[in-house]
Design a protein around this motif. Structure first.
Motif, PDB file in Angstrom:
ATOM      1  N   ILE A   2       0.804  -1.292  -0.155  1.00 19.11           N
ATOM      2  CA  ILE A   2      -0.148   0.090   0.091  1.00 19.11           C
ATOM      3  C   ILE A   2       0.819   1.315  -0.023  1.00 19.11           C
ATOM      4  O   ILE A   2       0.695   2.183  -0.799  1.00 19.11           O
ATOM      5  CB  ILE A   2      -1.011   0.001   1.233  1.00 19.11           C
ATOM      6  N   ALA A   3       1.723   1.364   0.754  1.00 20.28           N
ATOM      7  CA  ALA A   3       2.868   2.394   0.785  1.00 20.28           C
ATOM      8  C   ALA A   3       3.643   2.817  -0.540  1.00 20.28           C
ATOM      9  O   ALA A   3       3.694   3.784  -0.946  1.00 20.28           O
ATOM     10  CB  ALA A   3       3.734   2.349   2.153  1.00 20.28           C
ATOM     11  N   LEU A   4       3.944   1.585  -0.890  1.00 16.92           N
ATOM     12  CA  LEU A   4       4.614   1.709  -2.264  1.00 16.92           C
ATOM     13  C   LEU A   4       3.612   2.167  -3.483  1.00 16.92           C
ATOM     14  O   LEU A   4       4.212   2.898  -4.068  1.00 16.92           O
ATOM     15  CB  LEU A   4       5.086   0.248  -2.510  1.00 16.92           C
ATOM     16  N   ALA A   5       2.532   1.799  -3.469  1.00 18.45           N
ATOM     17  CA  ALA A   5       1.545   2.153  -4.395  1.00 18.45           C
ATOM     18  C   ALA A   5       1.143   3.656  -4.114  1.00 18.45           C
ATOM     19  O   ALA A   5       1.139   4.464  -5.364  1.00 18.45           O
ATOM     20  CB  ALA A   5       0.182   1.288  -4.399  1.00 18.45           C
ATOM     21  N   ASN A   6       1.112   3.929  -3.110  1.00 16.88           N
ATOM     22  CA  ASN A   6       0.614   5.532  -2.800  1.00 16.88           C
ATOM     23  C   ASN A   6       1.597   6.322  -2.995  1.00 16.88           C
ATOM     24  O   ASN A   6       1.366   7.519  -3.630  1.00 16.88           O
ATOM     25  CB  ASN A   6       0.066   5.537  -1.184  1.00 16.88           C
ATOM     26  N   LEU A   7       2.938   6.073  -2.689  1.00 18.27           N
ATOM     27  CA  LEU A   7       3.856   7.024  -2.861  1.00 18.27           C
ATOM     28  C   LEU A   7       4.292   6.948  -4.350  1.00 18.27           C
ATOM     29  O   LEU A   7       4.498   8.190  -4.889  1.00 18.27           O
ATOM     30  CB  LEU A   7       5.134   6.643  -1.913  1.00 18.27           C
ATOM     31  N   ASP A  66      12.633   2.131   1.928  1.00 18.58           N
ATOM     32  CA  ASP A  66      12.039   2.019   3.300  1.00 18.58           C
ATOM     33  C   ASP A  66      13.258   1.428   4.213  1.00 18.58           C
ATOM     34  O   ASP A  66      14.091   0.553   3.862  1.00 18.58           O
ATOM     35  CB  ASP A  66      10.979   0.752   3.385  1.00 18.58           C
ATOM     36  N   LEU A  67      13.294   1.915   5.493  1.00 18.88           N
ATOM     37  CA  LEU A  67      14.492   1.649   6.334  1.00 18.88           C
ATOM     38  C   LEU A  67      14.488   0.170   6.948  1.00 18.88           C
ATOM     39  O   LEU A  67      15.495  -0.582   6.727  1.00 18.88           O
ATOM     40  CB  LEU A  67      14.420   2.517   7.308  1.00 18.88           C
ATOM     41  N   LYS A  68      13.142  -0.332   7.307  1.00 19.79           N
ATOM     42  CA  LYS A  68      13.103  -1.550   8.128  1.00 19.79           C
ATOM     43  C   LYS A  68      12.474  -2.738   6.895  1.00 19.79           C
ATOM     44  O   LYS A  68      11.310  -2.496   6.841  1.00 19.79           O
ATOM     45  CB  LYS A  68      12.042  -1.844   9.250  1.00 19.79           C
ATOM     46  N   MET A  69      13.434  -3.274   6.419  1.00 20.36           N
ATOM     47  CA  MET A  69      12.888  -4.454   5.575  1.00 20.36           C
ATOM     48  C   MET A  69      13.536  -5.821   5.895  1.00 20.36           C
ATOM     49  O   MET A  69      14.750  -5.838   6.121  1.00 20.36           O
ATOM     50  CB  MET A  69      12.982  -4.005   3.989  1.00 20.36           C
ATOM     51  N   PRO A  70      12.712  -6.944   5.585  1.00 20.41           N
ATOM     52  CA  PRO A  70      13.345  -8.112   5.851  1.00 20.41           C
ATOM     53  C   PRO A  70      14.515  -8.441   4.755  1.00 20.41           C
ATOM     54  O   PRO A  70      14.460  -7.952   3.688  1.00 20.41           O
ATOM     55  CB  PRO A  70      12.454  -9.229   5.718  1.00 20.41           C
ATOM     56  N   GLY A  71      15.703  -9.158   5.027  1.00 18.43           N
ATOM     57  CA  GLY A  71      16.753  -9.302   4.258  1.00 18.43           C
ATOM     58  C   GLY A  71      17.561  -8.115   4.038  1.00 18.43           C
ATOM     59  O   GLY A  71      18.077  -7.658   4.967  1.00 18.43           O
ATOM     60  N   VAL A  72      17.709  -7.763   2.629  1.00 15.31           N
ATOM     61  CA  VAL A  72      18.366  -6.449   2.498  1.00 15.31           C
ATOM     62  C   VAL A  72      17.518  -5.314   3.013  1.00 15.31           C
ATOM     63  O   VAL A  72      16.529  -5.016   2.633  1.00 15.31           O
ATOM     64  CB  VAL A  72      18.461  -6.236   0.939  1.00 15.31           C
ATOM     65  N   ASP A  73      17.790  -4.463   3.896  1.00 15.04           N
ATOM     66  CA  ASP A  73      17.163  -3.270   4.519  1.00 15.04           C
ATOM     67  C   ASP A  73      17.732  -1.925   3.999  1.00 15.04           C
ATOM     68  O   ASP A  73      18.543  -1.975   3.048  1.00 15.04           O
ATOM     69  CB  ASP A  73      17.527  -3.399   6.122  1.00 15.04           C
ATOM     70  N   GLY A  95       8.813   4.045   9.840  1.00 16.08           N
ATOM     71  CA  GLY A  95       7.671   4.727  10.721  1.00 16.08           C
ATOM     72  C   GLY A  95       7.796   5.408  11.926  1.00 16.08           C
ATOM     73  O   GLY A  95       9.281   5.713  12.370  1.00 16.08           O
ATOM     74  N   HIS A  96       6.998   5.961  12.584  1.00 16.94           N
ATOM     75  CA  HIS A  96       7.466   7.049  13.684  1.00 16.94           C
ATOM     76  C   HIS A  96       8.325   6.245  14.747  1.00 16.94           C
ATOM     77  O   HIS A  96       9.055   6.834  15.500  1.00 16.94           O
ATOM     78  CB  HIS A  96       6.247   7.403  14.478  1.00 16.94           C
ATOM     79  N   ALA A  97       8.146   4.734  14.836  1.00 18.97           N
ATOM     80  CA  ALA A  97       8.820   4.132  16.001  1.00 18.97           C
ATOM     81  C   ALA A  97      10.397   3.824  15.549  1.00 18.97           C
ATOM     82  O   ALA A  97      11.054   3.598  16.352  1.00 18.97           O
ATOM     83  CB  ALA A  97       8.101   2.562  16.260  1.00 18.97           C
ATOM     84  N   SER A  98      10.549   4.398  14.403  1.00 17.71           N
ATOM     85  CA  SER A  98      12.176   4.075  13.816  1.00 17.71           C
ATOM     86  C   SER A  98      12.762   5.558  13.575  1.00 17.71           C
ATOM     87  O   SER A  98      13.644   5.531  12.873  1.00 17.71           O
ATOM     88  CB  SER A  98      12.055   3.253  12.682  1.00 17.71           C
ATOM     89  N   LEU A  99      12.115   6.528  14.187  1.00 19.30           N
ATOM     90  CA  LEU A  99      12.684   7.955  13.777  1.00 19.30           C
ATOM     91  C   LEU A  99      14.268   7.880  14.184  1.00 19.30           C
ATOM     92  O   LEU A  99      15.174   8.388  13.513  1.00 19.30           O
ATOM     93  CB  LEU A  99      12.038   8.869  14.363  1.00 19.30           C
ATOM     94  N   ASP A 100      14.588   7.304  15.366  1.00 21.96           N
ATOM     95  CA  ASP A 100      15.925   7.259  15.725  1.00 21.96           C
ATOM     96  C   ASP A 100      16.939   6.838  14.756  1.00 21.96           C
ATOM     97  O   ASP A 100      17.993   7.194  14.457  1.00 21.96           O
ATOM     98  CB  ASP A 100      16.113   6.663  17.196  1.00 21.96           C
ATOM     99  N   ALA A 149       8.308  10.140   6.984  1.00 23.67           N
ATOM    100  CA  ALA A 149       7.796   9.265   8.155  1.00 23.67           C
ATOM    101  C   ALA A 149       6.441   8.773   7.408  1.00 23.67           C
ATOM    102  O   ALA A 149       5.681   9.483   6.770  1.00 23.67           O
ATOM    103  CB  ALA A 149       7.584  10.017   9.338  1.00 23.67           C
ATOM    104  N   LYS A 150       6.026   7.383   8.101  1.00 27.81           N
ATOM    105  CA  LYS A 150       4.756   6.897   7.784  1.00 27.81           C
ATOM    106  C   LYS A 150       3.839   7.167   8.893  1.00 27.81           C
ATOM    107  O   LYS A 150       4.260   7.264   9.941  1.00 27.81           O
ATOM    108  CB  LYS A 150       4.903   5.403   7.466  1.00 27.81           C
ATOM    109  N   PRO A 151       2.760   7.408   8.580  1.00 30.21           N
ATOM    110  CA  PRO A 151       1.971   7.666   7.409  1.00 30.21           C
ATOM    111  C   PRO A 151       2.103   9.018   6.718  1.00 30.21           C
ATOM    112  O   PRO A 151       2.844   9.998   7.292  1.00 30.21           O
ATOM    113  CB  PRO A 151       0.405   7.764   7.553  1.00 30.21           C
ATOM    114  N   PHE A 152       2.266   8.982   5.330  1.00 36.77           N
ATOM    115  CA  PHE A 152       2.971  10.163   4.568  1.00 36.77           C
ATOM    116  C   PHE A 152       2.038  11.361   4.596  1.00 36.77           C
ATOM    117  O   PHE A 152       0.802  11.339   4.739  1.00 36.77           O
ATOM    118  CB  PHE A 152       3.164   9.847   2.967  1.00 36.77           C
ATOM    119  N   ARG A 153       2.756  12.656   4.891  1.00 38.74           N
ATOM    120  CA  ARG A 153       2.326  13.870   4.748  1.00 38.74           C
ATOM    121  C   ARG A 153       2.614  14.325   3.315  1.00 38.74           C
ATOM    122  O   ARG A 153       3.812  14.585   3.121  1.00 38.74           O
ATOM    123  CB  ARG A 153       2.661  14.889   5.883  1.00 38.74           C
ATOM    124  N   LEU A 154       1.507  14.251   2.451  1.00 42.91           N
ATOM    125  CA  LEU A 154       1.928  14.568   1.293  1.00 42.91           C
ATOM    126  C   LEU A 154       2.773  15.971   0.888  1.00 42.91           C
ATOM    127  O   LEU A 154       3.702  15.749  -0.059  1.00 42.91           O
ATOM    128  CB  LEU A 154       0.693  14.746   0.083  1.00 42.91           C
TER     129      LEU A 154
END
Length: 454
Positions: free
Chosen positions: A14-19, A54-61, A83-88, A103-108
């Protein structure tokens, strides 16, 4: 002007399609990938102005994507999606070279602004790099003149590795400017204040080549009346450029390997070696791996030299550079010959740009030199170019273009015959077209049974 090309990587569909939708509405060209591994494949294959990952992805991040992007092209900005939880983690990514984060959710509005800023930064960096390159080309008589994007990237790579002491092998057809590229690397290295010495490995016999490269002691052989410092020793604290390195005799290859491994040189007839600090750049007009396969070059020397391979394209593959090079040569020869020639006629330029140049840039330079010498007024016209130009179609011999496979020796023989035909049998002129000296041409003529005493 083409629209910016963006690589978008996100494992959330969904994030991929929206952006992607948002970026395409802005007029950008967008390539999407559903995971980091696919993203790395596209990154290595494509030519992107911006990467969003995306910062957090399985395998290759995202951090691995960032590292790879900076290796491929440090000037391409990377924006992290998080995501907001990964801002650091996003802040840490910025410390590692990321341009910014979204940051997700996107502010266009914010996403659009960050992307615009990143693309503008990339544009400014690119224009500054091109401007610096153009200024350098105008000021430096030993640089490569180009407006071709591929060549500019090659020069950027050469500049980046110039600061190291890694050995480099420059591949390219005769006349493409291998020595110029070697000088370019030398001039951007820490050795720029040291000597740059070039040596054609095929120009001398085995004994003379050893003496020229390694030097000799007094009495080392008949005629050695005094100690002679070899070119390797003379290049100390600088750069030694070995052209046509595969032509070096096998005994000299063994000695050169020791020089590279031990950083010392043993003069012919000497007992004690001399410590040296020399960077070696090598060049060949054929693939050195083939010389290794046929036993003409030692594999250990090949691997020692071939740390960073660079390939210069032939002039026929960068035709946009022909007018630029032609006018550069025109200005140079007009000054040296004190001629009033300032322009090249439209028809003359058409013929110049349509020719295939088996002798590459050196052959173009010869055409312009001839034209400036013959021109009486301010315009170099068709009548001042060689008669065959525009009348003959020069065949280009390469495995990719040949209808039937041909050996390298067969291609080389045909190339020599063509150069002799174009130079009307003038061996000095043919050697210049081929980018070799008369001695090397003489050896090749004997090798192919083309030599006579006439």
């Amino acid at each position: 002007m083409s629209q910016p090309n963006i690589l978008l990587i996100d494992d959330e569909a969904i994030a991929l399609a929206n952006l992607s939708h948002v970026l395409k509405r802005e007029g950008y060209t967008v390539t999407t990938c559903k995971n980091g591994a696919d993203g790395l494949v596209e990154l290595r294959r494509g030519d992107f102005d911006l990467v969003l990952s995306d910062l957090k992805m399985p395998g290759v991040d995202g951090m691995e994507v960032l590292r790879e992007a900076r290796l491929i092209d440090p000037d391409v900005p990377v924006i992290m999606i998080t995501g907001h939880a990964s801002l650091d983690s996003a802040v840490e990514a910025m410390k590692s070279g990321a341009y910014h984060y979204i940051a997700k959710p996107f502010r266009l509005a914010e996403a659009r602004e960050v992307v615009r800023g990143a693309l503008e930064l990339a544009r400014v960096k690119r224009e500054n790099r091109e401007l610096n390159l153009r200024v350098e080309q105008l000021q430096n008589p030993h640089t490569l003149i180009t407006q071709d994007l591929g060549m500019q990237r090659l020069l950027e790579t050469a500049r980046r590795i110039a600061g190291t002491d890694s050995s480099v092998v420059i591949h390219g057809e005769s006349g493409t400017g291998k020595e110029l590229l070697a000088r370019y690397i030398h001039q951007h290295s820490r050795r720029t204040q040291g000597p740059f010495i070039a040596f054609n490995c095929g120009a001398l016999s085995e004994d003379l080549a050893a003496s020229e490269l390694f030097g000799h002691e007094k009495g080392a052989f008949t005629g050695a009346q005094a100690r002679k410092i070899g070119l390797i020793e003379a290049a100390n604290a600088g750069t030694l450029f070995l052209d046509e390195v595969a032509e070096l005799p096998m005994s000299a290859q063994i000695k050169l390997l020791r020089v590279l491994q031990e950083r010392e040189v043993l003069r012919v007839g000497a007992v004690e070696p001399v410590k040296i600090d020399v960077r070696v750049l090598a060049a060949s007009n054929r693939e050195l791996q083939q010389a290794v396969d046929t036993g003409r070059m030692r594999s250990d020397l090949y691997f020692r030299l071939n740390v960073v391979p660079l390939s210069l394209p032939p002039l026929r593959e960068r035709r946009d550079d022909i007018p630029l090079l032609a006018y550069f040569q025109l200005r140079k020869f007009a000054v040296t010959m004190d001629r009033p020639v300032k322009e090249i006629s439209e028809e003359a330029m058409r013929r110049l740009t349509e020719y295939d140049y088996p002798g590459n840039v050196r052959e173009l330079s010869n055409f312009i030199e001839r034209g400036v010498a013959l021109a009486q007024g301010e315009v170099l016209d068709v009548e001042h170019l060689p008669q065959h130009l525009g009348k003959l179609t020069v065949r280009v011999f390469s495995p990719e273009l040949a209808a039937t496979p041909a050996t390298l020796e067969a291609q080389e023989k045909e190339h020599i015959l063509r150069a002799l035909e174009l130079s009307h049998g003038n061996r000095s002129e043919a050697a210049r077209m081929l980018g070799i000296d008369r001695v090397s041409l003489w050896r090749k003529l004997k090798k192919f049974g083309l030599y006579d005493d006439k």
